[in-house]
Design a protein around this motif. Sequence first.
Motif, PDB file in Angstrom:
ATOM      1  N   CYS A   1      56.868  35.135  68.038  1.00  0.00           N
ATOM      2  CA  CYS A   1      56.538  35.931  66.851  1.00  0.00           C
ATOM      3  C   CYS A   1      57.500  37.096  66.638  1.00  0.00           C
ATOM      4  O   CYS A   1      57.484  37.731  65.576  1.00  0.00           O
ATOM      5  N   ARG A   2      58.328  37.404  67.652  1.00  0.00           N
ATOM      6  CA  ARG A   2      59.246  38.548  67.556  1.00  0.00           C
ATOM      7  C   ARG A   2      60.540  38.219  66.820  1.00  0.00           C
ATOM      8  O   ARG A   2      61.362  39.099  66.581  1.00  0.00           O
ATOM      9  N   VAL A   3      60.727  36.953  66.487  1.00  0.00           N
ATOM     10  CA  VAL A   3      61.933  36.555  65.746  1.00  0.00           C
ATOM     11  C   VAL A   3      61.897  37.210  64.368  1.00  0.00           C
ATOM     12  O   VAL A   3      60.874  37.166  63.675  1.00  0.00           O
ATOM     13  N   PRO A   4      62.986  37.850  63.940  1.00  0.00           N
ATOM     14  CA  PRO A   4      63.006  38.497  62.622  1.00  0.00           C
ATOM     15  C   PRO A   4      62.622  37.521  61.511  1.00  0.00           C
ATOM     16  O   PRO A   4      63.137  36.415  61.433  1.00  0.00           O
ATOM     17  N   GLY A   5      61.682  37.958  60.671  1.00  0.00           N
ATOM     18  CA  GLY A   5      61.241  37.132  59.547  1.00  0.00           C
ATOM     19  C   GLY A   5      60.060  36.244  59.862  1.00  0.00           C
ATOM     20  O   GLY A   5      59.411  35.717  58.952  1.00  0.00           O
TER      21      GLY A   5
ATOM     22  N   LEU B   1      62.445  29.585  63.357  1.00  0.00           N
ATOM     23  CA  LEU B   1      63.096  29.157  64.596  1.00  0.00           C
ATOM     24  C   LEU B   1      64.512  29.719  64.620  1.00  0.00           C
ATOM     25  O   LEU B   1      65.313  29.409  63.726  1.00  0.00           O
ATOM     26  N   PRO B   2      64.842  30.550  65.601  1.00  0.00           N
ATOM     27  CA  PRO B   2      66.172  31.195  65.608  1.00  0.00           C
ATOM     28  C   PRO B   2      67.296  30.176  65.664  1.00  0.00           C
ATOM     29  O   PRO B   2      67.320  29.302  66.518  1.00  0.00           O
ATOM     30  N   GLY B   3      68.206  30.285  64.699  1.00  0.00           N
ATOM     31  CA  GLY B   3      69.383  29.420  64.678  1.00  0.00           C
ATOM     32  C   GLY B   3      69.142  28.029  64.139  1.00  0.00           C
ATOM     33  O   GLY B   3      70.093  27.249  63.997  1.00  0.00           O
ATOM     34  N   PHE B   4      67.895  27.705  63.824  1.00  0.00           N
ATOM     35  CA  PHE B   4      67.605  26.332  63.376  1.00  0.00           C
ATOM     36  C   PHE B   4      67.889  26.177  61.882  1.00  0.00           C
ATOM     37  O   PHE B   4      67.509  27.025  61.071  1.00  0.00           O
ATOM     38  N   LYS B   5      68.549  25.082  61.540  1.00  0.00           N
ATOM     39  CA  LYS B   5      68.783  24.716  60.153  1.00  0.00           C
ATOM     40  C   LYS B   5      68.420  23.252  59.978  1.00  0.00           C
ATOM     41  O   LYS B   5      68.878  22.403  60.744  1.00  0.00           O
ATOM     42  N   LEU B   6      67.586  22.970  58.999  1.00  0.00           N
ATOM     43  CA  LEU B   6      67.223  21.587  58.712  1.00  0.00           C
ATOM     44  C   LEU B   6      68.273  21.017  57.763  1.00  0.00           C
ATOM     45  O   LEU B   6      68.242  21.242  56.562  1.00  0.00           O
ATOM     46  N   LYS B   7      69.226  20.294  58.358  1.00  0.00           N
ATOM     47  CA  LYS B   7      70.328  19.759  57.563  1.00  0.00           C
ATOM     48  C   LYS B   7      69.847  18.609  56.680  1.00  0.00           C
ATOM     49  O   LYS B   7      69.052  17.775  57.113  1.00  0.00           O
ATOM     50  N   PRO B   8      70.297  18.554  55.437  1.00  0.00           N
ATOM     51  CA  PRO B   8      69.897  17.474  54.537  1.00  0.00           C
ATOM     52  C   PRO B   8      70.166  16.083  55.101  1.00  0.00           C
ATOM     53  O   PRO B   8      69.436  15.132  54.808  1.00  0.00           O
TER      54      PRO B   8
END
Length: 314
Positions: free
Chosen positions: A279-283, A293-300
Amino acid sequence: MGKHRKQHREPHPSWPLLKDKGLLTERHVLMATALGLKAEDIQFVHRTDEDGKGLLLLEWVEDRHLAAFGTVVPIDDKATPESQQEHPAEYSLLPDPSKIMNDYIYENAIIPGSDDEPDWYEEVGQRIEESEKNTPVSYGEIYDEDRRMLRHQEDFRRAARLLSKNLEAMPEVTKVVLFGSTALPLWKEVPRFSRLRSRRIKIYHECSNIDLAIWVTTTARANDIRKLAPAVVNEQVDNDDHLSVAHHHYSMHLIDHRSANYLGMVCHYNQCPKRKEPCRVPGCGAQKFVRILPGFKLKPERLHSHNSQTLFVR
């Protein structure tokens, strides 16, 4: 004379190193190998390939494998029970661990729970390890493991369809797509458990998550979406339909219906914020029950038709 400072050298590229860095998965390593690529130069080939511009390394491998073989999963015709067996028996030769334990207790006249009970667990564990090491892997054992992984994937797929059916009742949900290994045809790889791993025997991949992309018009009902996962699991148990699925197996990723922007993953905690480490991850929690999720990107690319299954479109 001043001391020469040692130069830091990057480790020589290897498949394990590329996997540890998150650049490739086991599936992509197998595909890259099938394409004749080598760990030490795959990144250079990727950077200098015009078709690789704008693509992650694993996306580029997928595209090349799809063009060469018509699929985005590895093909290994040699990884059959027949070709990998150490014994032709159509059943597993591995002794039941509980029998090994009971035999040891009987041989040593141990009374479990008694005041003078010796510490026998380590000895029994060593006997079980020796049994796994010395017992040949039979045709039947490999065949059964393959079937188990296929049933496991089918359970995950059924669980995905059941959740999608419930999501249809929410007008805020406009589309549901299943992606990841649960959506793909399974491929053969060396598994995580040591008995087969030490022998480099391949079986079907073990699915670990039910990855769902959910297009929504608003995140206001993220908590209601969260509640669906345990509700689906509990309903199946009540109906004596015991799927090998728990609510935490669901990974529900929210996508904005209008902009197609990735919003985050539905959190499994029963309150927001929960005051836990994630829960401490910004946003995180800015939109209730939407986890960042820090650094996670759901690529198309992960949601392309050759990588996914569309379960519902409004």
